[in-house]
Scaffold this motif. Structure first.
Motif, PDB file in Angstrom:
ATOM      1  N   ASN A   3       0.693  -1.243  -0.013  1.00 56.51           N
ATOM      2  CA  ASN A   3      -0.127  -0.197   0.051  1.00 56.51           C
ATOM      3  C   ASN A   3       0.886   1.277  -0.080  1.00 56.51           C
ATOM      4  O   ASN A   3       1.870   1.221   0.473  1.00 56.51           O
ATOM      5  N   PRO A   4       0.333   2.406  -0.577  1.00 61.01           N
ATOM      6  CA  PRO A   4       1.151   3.855  -0.372  1.00 61.01           C
ATOM      7  C   PRO A   4       1.257   3.960   0.835  1.00 61.01           C
ATOM      8  O   PRO A   4       0.238   3.559   1.884  1.00 61.01           O
ATOM      9  N   VAL A   5       2.300   4.679   1.185  1.00 62.94           N
ATOM     10  CA  VAL A   5       2.842   5.038   2.455  1.00 62.94           C
ATOM     11  C   VAL A   5       3.258   6.567   2.671  1.00 62.94           C
ATOM     12  O   VAL A   5       3.788   7.069   1.782  1.00 62.94           O
ATOM     13  N   GLN A   6       2.543   7.266   3.532  1.00 66.84           N
ATOM     14  CA  GLN A   6       2.920   8.661   3.646  1.00 66.84           C
ATOM     15  C   GLN A   6       4.095   8.924   5.032  1.00 66.84           C
ATOM     16  O   GLN A   6       3.860   8.134   5.868  1.00 66.84           O
ATOM     17  N   THR A   7       4.838   9.574   4.540  1.00 71.28           N
ATOM     18  CA  THR A   7       6.189   9.776   5.535  1.00 71.28           C
ATOM     19  C   THR A   7       6.782  11.209   5.297  1.00 71.28           C
ATOM     20  O   THR A   7       6.388  11.967   4.460  1.00 71.28           O
ATOM     21  N   SER A   8       7.811  11.475   6.262  1.00 76.87           N
ATOM     22  CA  SER A   8       8.423  12.684   6.113  1.00 76.87           C
ATOM     23  C   SER A   8       9.803  12.595   6.233  1.00 76.87           C
ATOM     24  O   SER A   8      10.348  11.728   6.818  1.00 76.87           O
TER      25      SER A   8
END
Length: 112
Positions: A3-8
């Motif tokens: 799955n797509p993952v959001q991070t910084s």
């Protein structure tokens, strides 16, 4: 990563660059699996948008805008057998690339 993952990505000066990591999947007889290619896009945390985490029903590509023309596209990582082969892109610094490569290599899918 399925799955797509959001991070910084931490930046000098204490700010962060928010990104979405989108794994490129292929369909086989067991379902979907990662190809080892991960596209990186700009992201804005807290903007009330949601990631689509279910695979598309269609096998046809939904690429209306080529990545190179997408202002949110930052590049892509290519892994083979779990090892980074190369990064294609011109926006991310070497430090940002290294940070994301380690993130992708060590990422564990959450239990659902």
């Amino acid at each position: 990563m399925i799955n797509p993952v959001q991070t910084s990505i931490p930046q000098e000066g204490g700010s962060d660059r928010q990104v979405t990591i989108e794994p490129i999947l292929e369909k086989n007889y067991h379902g979907y699996r990662s190809t080892g290619v991960y596209k990186i896009f700009k992201d804005a945390f807290g903007d009330e948008t949601h990631l689509f985490i279910e695979p598309l029903e269609s096998d046809a590509p939904a690429d209306d805008l080529p990545d190179e023309q997408n202002p949110d596209y930052l590049g892509k990582f290519v892994f083979e057998y779990g090892n980074l082969q190369h990064f294609e892109g011109q926006v991310l610094s070497h430090a940002e690339q290294a940070y994301l490569a380690v993130f992708i290599e060590s990422y564990q899918e959450p239990d659902i």
